[in-house]
Design a protein around this motif. Structure first.
Motif, PDB file in Angstrom:
ATOM      1  N   ASP A   4     -33.685  -7.905  -0.763  1.00  0.00           N
ATOM      2  CA  ASP A   4     -32.520  -7.274  -0.109  1.00  0.00           C
ATOM      3  C   ASP A   4     -31.219  -7.845  -0.667  1.00  0.00           C
ATOM      4  OD1 ASP A   4     -34.095  -5.762   1.584  1.00  0.00           O
ATOM      5  OD2 ASP A   4     -33.672  -6.936   3.387  1.00  0.00           O
ATOM      6  N   GLU A   5     -31.194  -9.160  -0.887  1.00  0.00           N
ATOM      7  CA  GLU A   5     -29.951  -9.787  -1.382  1.00  0.00           C
ATOM      8  C   GLU A   5     -29.609  -9.231  -2.764  1.00  0.00           C
ATOM      9  OE1 GLU A   5     -28.766 -11.181   1.021  1.00  0.00           O
ATOM     10  OE2 GLU A   5     -30.234 -12.384   2.099  1.00  0.00           O
ATOM     11  N   ALA A   6     -30.640  -9.026  -3.597  1.00  0.00           N
ATOM     12  CA  ALA A   6     -30.396  -8.428  -4.925  1.00  0.00           C
ATOM     13  C   ALA A   6     -29.798  -7.035  -4.744  1.00  0.00           C
ATOM     14  CB  ALA A   6     -31.691  -8.343  -5.720  1.00  0.00           C
ATOM     15  N   GLY A   7     -30.344  -6.285  -3.795  1.00  0.00           N
ATOM     16  CA  GLY A   7     -29.836  -4.932  -3.530  1.00  0.00           C
ATOM     17  C   GLY A   7     -28.380  -4.970  -3.091  1.00  0.00           C
ATOM     18  N   HIS A   8     -28.039  -5.941  -2.225  1.00  0.00           N
ATOM     19  CA  HIS A   8     -26.642  -6.056  -1.770  1.00  0.00           C
ATOM     20  C   HIS A   8     -25.726  -6.311  -2.965  1.00  0.00           C
ATOM     21  CE1 HIS A   8     -28.129  -7.528   2.443  1.00  0.00           C
ATOM     22  NE2 HIS A   8     -28.536  -6.319   2.144  1.00  0.00           N
ATOM     23  N   GLY A   9     -26.194  -7.181  -3.863  1.00  0.00           N
ATOM     24  CA  GLY A   9     -25.408  -7.461  -5.072  1.00  0.00           C
ATOM     25  C   GLY A   9     -25.143  -6.163  -5.829  1.00  0.00           C
TER      26      GLY A   9
ATOM     27  N   VAL B 180     -21.761  -1.173   5.407  1.00  0.00           N
ATOM     28  CA  VAL B 180     -22.500  -0.651   6.565  1.00  0.00           C
ATOM     29  C   VAL B 180     -23.986  -0.970   6.392  1.00  0.00           C
ATOM     30  CG1 VAL B 180     -23.160   1.448   7.813  1.00  0.00           C
ATOM     31  CG2 VAL B 180     -20.794   1.152   7.017  1.00  0.00           C
ATOM     32  N   ARG B 181     -24.506  -0.662   5.214  1.00  0.00           N
ATOM     33  CA  ARG B 181     -25.928  -0.905   4.984  1.00  0.00           C
ATOM     34  C   ARG B 181     -26.220  -2.401   4.895  1.00  0.00           C
ATOM     35  NH1 ARG B 181     -29.703   2.174   0.688  1.00  0.00           N
ATOM     36  NH2 ARG B 181     -31.506   0.831   0.891  1.00  0.00           N
ATOM     37  N   VAL B 182     -25.327  -3.124   4.217  1.00  0.00           N
ATOM     38  CA  VAL B 182     -25.520  -4.570   4.074  1.00  0.00           C
ATOM     39  C   VAL B 182     -25.629  -5.208   5.466  1.00  0.00           C
ATOM     40  CG1 VAL B 182     -24.405  -6.719   3.324  1.00  0.00           C
ATOM     41  CG2 VAL B 182     -24.414  -4.742   1.799  1.00  0.00           C
ATOM     42  N   CYS B 183     -24.747  -4.815   6.370  1.00  0.00           N
ATOM     43  CA  CYS B 183     -24.745  -5.442   7.708  1.00  0.00           C
ATOM     44  C   CYS B 183     -26.024  -5.139   8.476  1.00  0.00           C
ATOM     45  CB  CYS B 183     -23.529  -4.978   8.513  1.00  0.00           C
ATOM     46  SG  CYS B 183     -22.032  -5.790   7.946  1.00  0.00           S
ATOM     47  N   LYS B 184     -26.543  -3.938   8.314  1.00  0.00           N
ATOM     48  CA  LYS B 184     -27.800  -3.609   9.008  1.00  0.00           C
ATOM     49  C   LYS B 184     -28.893  -4.556   8.522  1.00  0.00           C
ATOM     50  CE  LYS B 184     -26.973   1.133  10.209  1.00  0.00           C
ATOM     51  NZ  LYS B 184     -26.898   2.470   9.681  1.00  0.00           N
ATOM     52  N   GLU B 185     -28.949  -4.750   7.206  1.00  0.00           N
ATOM     53  CA  GLU B 185     -30.008  -5.610   6.672  1.00  0.00           C
ATOM     54  C   GLU B 185     -29.770  -7.066   7.050  1.00  0.00           C
ATOM     55  OE1 GLU B 185     -31.226  -2.578   3.067  1.00  0.00           O
ATOM     56  OE2 GLU B 185     -30.289  -4.477   2.513  1.00  0.00           O
TER      57      GLU B 185
ATOM     58  N   SER C 206     -22.048 -13.802  -4.790  1.00  0.00           N
ATOM     59  CA  SER C 206     -22.668 -14.615  -3.732  1.00  0.00           C
ATOM     60  C   SER C 206     -24.056 -14.085  -3.400  1.00  0.00           C
ATOM     61  CB  SER C 206     -21.831 -14.580  -2.452  1.00  0.00           C
ATOM     62  OG  SER C 206     -20.517 -14.997  -2.713  1.00  0.00           O
ATOM     63  N   GLU C 207     -24.172 -12.770  -3.368  1.00  0.00           N
ATOM     64  CA  GLU C 207     -25.468 -12.183  -3.026  1.00  0.00           C
ATOM     65  C   GLU C 207     -26.519 -12.554  -4.072  1.00  0.00           C
ATOM     66  OE1 GLU C 207     -26.153 -10.604  -0.245  1.00  0.00           O
ATOM     67  OE2 GLU C 207     -24.225  -9.923   0.530  1.00  0.00           O
ATOM     68  N   ILE C 208     -26.142 -12.490  -5.348  1.00  0.00           N
ATOM     69  CA  ILE C 208     -27.201 -12.758  -6.341  1.00  0.00           C
ATOM     70  C   ILE C 208     -27.434 -14.258  -6.552  1.00  0.00           C
ATOM     71  CG2 ILE C 208     -27.223 -10.499  -7.503  1.00  0.00           C
ATOM     72  CD1 ILE C 208     -25.653 -11.879  -9.776  1.00  0.00           C
ATOM     73  N   ILE C 209     -26.374 -15.061  -6.479  1.00  0.00           N
ATOM     74  CA  ILE C 209     -26.612 -16.514  -6.550  1.00  0.00           C
ATOM     75  C   ILE C 209     -27.350 -16.945  -5.277  1.00  0.00           C
ATOM     76  CG2 ILE C 209     -25.517 -18.802  -6.568  1.00  0.00           C
ATOM     77  CD1 ILE C 209     -24.864 -17.796  -9.203  1.00  0.00           C
ATOM     78  N   GLY C 210     -27.059 -16.242  -4.177  1.00  0.00           N
ATOM     79  CA  GLY C 210     -27.689 -16.562  -2.890  1.00  0.00           C
ATOM     80  C   GLY C 210     -29.191 -16.344  -2.882  1.00  0.00           C
ATOM     81  N   MET C 211     -29.724 -15.690  -3.906  1.00  0.00           N
ATOM     82  CA  MET C 211     -31.186 -15.526  -3.987  1.00  0.00           C
ATOM     83  C   MET C 211     -31.853 -16.849  -4.363  1.00  0.00           C
ATOM     84  SD  MET C 211     -31.092 -12.016  -6.174  1.00  0.00           S
ATOM     85  CE  MET C 211     -32.854 -11.757  -6.351  1.00  0.00           C
ATOM     86  N   GLN C 212     -31.115 -17.748  -5.000  1.00  0.00           N
ATOM     87  CA  GLN C 212     -31.754 -18.963  -5.534  1.00  0.00           C
ATOM     88  C   GLN C 212     -32.242 -19.950  -4.470  1.00  0.00           C
ATOM     89  OE1 GLN C 212     -29.893 -20.913  -8.912  1.00  0.00           O
ATOM     90  NE2 GLN C 212     -28.867 -19.038  -9.484  1.00  0.00           N
ATOM     91  N   PRO C 213     -31.391 -20.314  -3.486  1.00  0.00           N
ATOM     92  CA  PRO C 213     -31.872 -21.311  -2.514  1.00  0.00           C
ATOM     93  C   PRO C 213     -33.130 -20.839  -1.791  1.00  0.00           C
ATOM     94  CG  PRO C 213     -29.499 -20.882  -2.225  1.00  0.00           C
ATOM     95  CD  PRO C 213     -29.991 -19.936  -3.264  1.00  0.00           C
ATOM     96  N   GLU C 214     -33.195 -19.560  -1.460  1.00  0.00           N
ATOM     97  CA  GLU C 214     -34.379 -19.069  -0.758  1.00  0.00           C
ATOM     98  C   GLU C 214     -35.538 -18.821  -1.724  1.00  0.00           C
ATOM     99  OE1 GLU C 214     -33.054 -16.571   2.971  1.00  0.00           O
ATOM    100  OE2 GLU C 214     -31.823 -16.124   1.234  1.00  0.00           O
ATOM    101  N   GLY C 215     -35.194 -18.361  -2.936  1.00  0.00           N
ATOM    102  CA  GLY C 215     -36.232 -18.135  -3.951  1.00  0.00           C
ATOM    103  C   GLY C 215     -37.025 -19.414  -4.198  1.00  0.00           C
ATOM    104  N   ASN C 216     -36.370 -20.535  -4.018  1.00  0.00           N
ATOM    105  CA  ASN C 216     -36.989 -21.848  -4.187  1.00  0.00           C
ATOM    106  C   ASN C 216     -38.234 -22.033  -3.315  1.00  0.00           C
ATOM    107  OD1 ASN C 216     -37.211 -24.643  -4.772  1.00  0.00           O
ATOM    108  ND2 ASN C 216     -35.930 -25.179  -3.032  1.00  0.00           N
TER     109      ASN C 216
END
Ligand code: FAQ
Length: 312
Positions: free
Chosen positions: A74-79, A152-157, A44-54
């Motif tokens: 950040d989303e790539a990092g979460h992935g 923990v880190r994901v939630c902060k971001e 989800s994190e890496i596919i989730g980069m697409q709508p915003e990357g647009n």
């Protein structure tokens, strides 16, 4: 953990609310459930980069572009944290990516909707990241150590992301009439799909009972969905925007907001692959992976060369 554990069998660890770590014995079904959920989450994190990357090339100012670039990174990092957490369960990243590309593993329904206007970037930050936080904060207490620590880190971001979405929408909502209308239209389109991110209703959720018994999930889908609605309604008011649900009403008795019925057939259709952008998202993901083969090869060749040099 920084202290010796007094219990060691899987059942003892779960009963004592202790963390299960990669080298601990665990039932196959626990491992399989975690691989399923963590892999879906990573995908989800890496596919989730697409709508915003647009919208990266069309952000309305340099400031907005820099913010959006940072968020997508950040989303790539979460992935990556999540794939690394899944790998501690004995699966490889290649296997997981192959399963995603073959359509054998899922990713969140929400990323199969299009981003039609700039205001959608605000709606994603405010609503999608907002829902993600509500869902993921309890995962920081998940029974599986590597997943909980990644969260923990994901939630902060994510909380930073949510605020940027709120600020973006606030600016549009208090801008020109056309900007306000664009913000309202984005919220109208993203509200219901955001509620669907929490999954099917509890009585139709296959995994919740077992996942809660194992301490993977701490709350049910409906509990978290309600928490999200309660958190979001006052924020919509602060934004000067309306949530597209005529049945939203404060319920004094429950101290919660009542809301209208969710069309779960839409969720099931999107999950089955019939959402507006499923085919496009997967095709883009597969193409990006294939086009990135040379980067992976170069990185492996470099790592081998360095290792050989160190041995010499
Ligand atoms: N989409 O029995 P349950 C983000 C599937 S946030 C697709 O209730 P479970 C941040 C479910 O997998 C989004 N499929 O399942 C970001 C199962 O199918 P299966 C990612 C869904 O696991 C923001 C079946 O339905 N977050 O990426 C969905 O107990 C902006 C039955 O459901 C996470 O993944 C859905 N919405 O509960 C990134 C959080 N809902 O596997 C970029 C971690 C259900 O049996 C930009 N995951 N399904 O074939 C979870 O908390 C849970 O997995 C749930 C589902 C709550 C999503």
């Amino acid at each position: 953990m920084g202290y010796p554990r007094v219990v060691s069998t899987f059942d003892d660890l779960i009963a004592a609310n202790e963390r299960v770590e990669p080298r601990d014995e665990m039932p196959d079904a626990y491992r399989a459930t975690l691989v399923r959920q963590i892999a879906q989450h990573a995908h989800s994190e890496i596919i989730g980069m697409q709508p915003e990357g647009n919208w990266l090339t069309r952000a309305p100012s340099l400031r907005r572009k820099a913010i959006l670039l940072a968020k997508v990174q950040d989303e790539a990092g979460h992935g990556l944290y999540l794939y690394a957490a899944a790998e501690t369960l004995g699966v490889s990243r290649d296997e997981l990516l192959d399963a995603l590309h073959a359509g054998k593993q899922k990713y969140s329904s929400i990323f199969n909707y299009p981003t039609l206007t700039w205001a959608d970037i605000g709606a994603i930050g405010w609503l999608v990241d907002g829902a993600a936080i509500v869902n993921q904060v309890p995962l920081c207490r998940c029974s599986y150590g590597p997943y909980a620590r990644a969260m923990v880190r994901v939630c902060k971001e994510e909380s930073f992301h949510q605020r940027q979405g709120f600020e973006l929408l606030h600016t549009l909502s208090h801008g020109t009439e056309a900007q306000h209308a664009m913000a309202q239209d984005a919220v109208d389109r993203w509200w219901w799909p955001s509620l669907m991110m929490f999954g099917p209703p509890d009585d139709a959720s296959t995994h919740t009972g077992q996942s809660m018994a194992w301490g993977i999930k701490r709350f049910s889908n409906d509990t978290l969905r309600q928490r999200f609605v309660d958190m979001t309604v006052p924020q919509a008011e602060a934004l000067g925007l309306t949530l597209p649900d005529p049945e939203l009403r404060w319920n004094e008795e429950r101290s919660s907001w009542d809301f209208g019925e969710i069309d779960f057939t839409e969720l099931f259709e999107v999950v089955k692959g019939n959402g507006p952008c499923n085919a496009q998202r997967l095709a883009h993901r597969v193409r990006a992976h294939e086009e990135g083969a040379w980067v992976r090869e170069a990185a492996s060749a470099y790592a081998e060369k360095r290792a050989a040099r160190e041995v010499a």
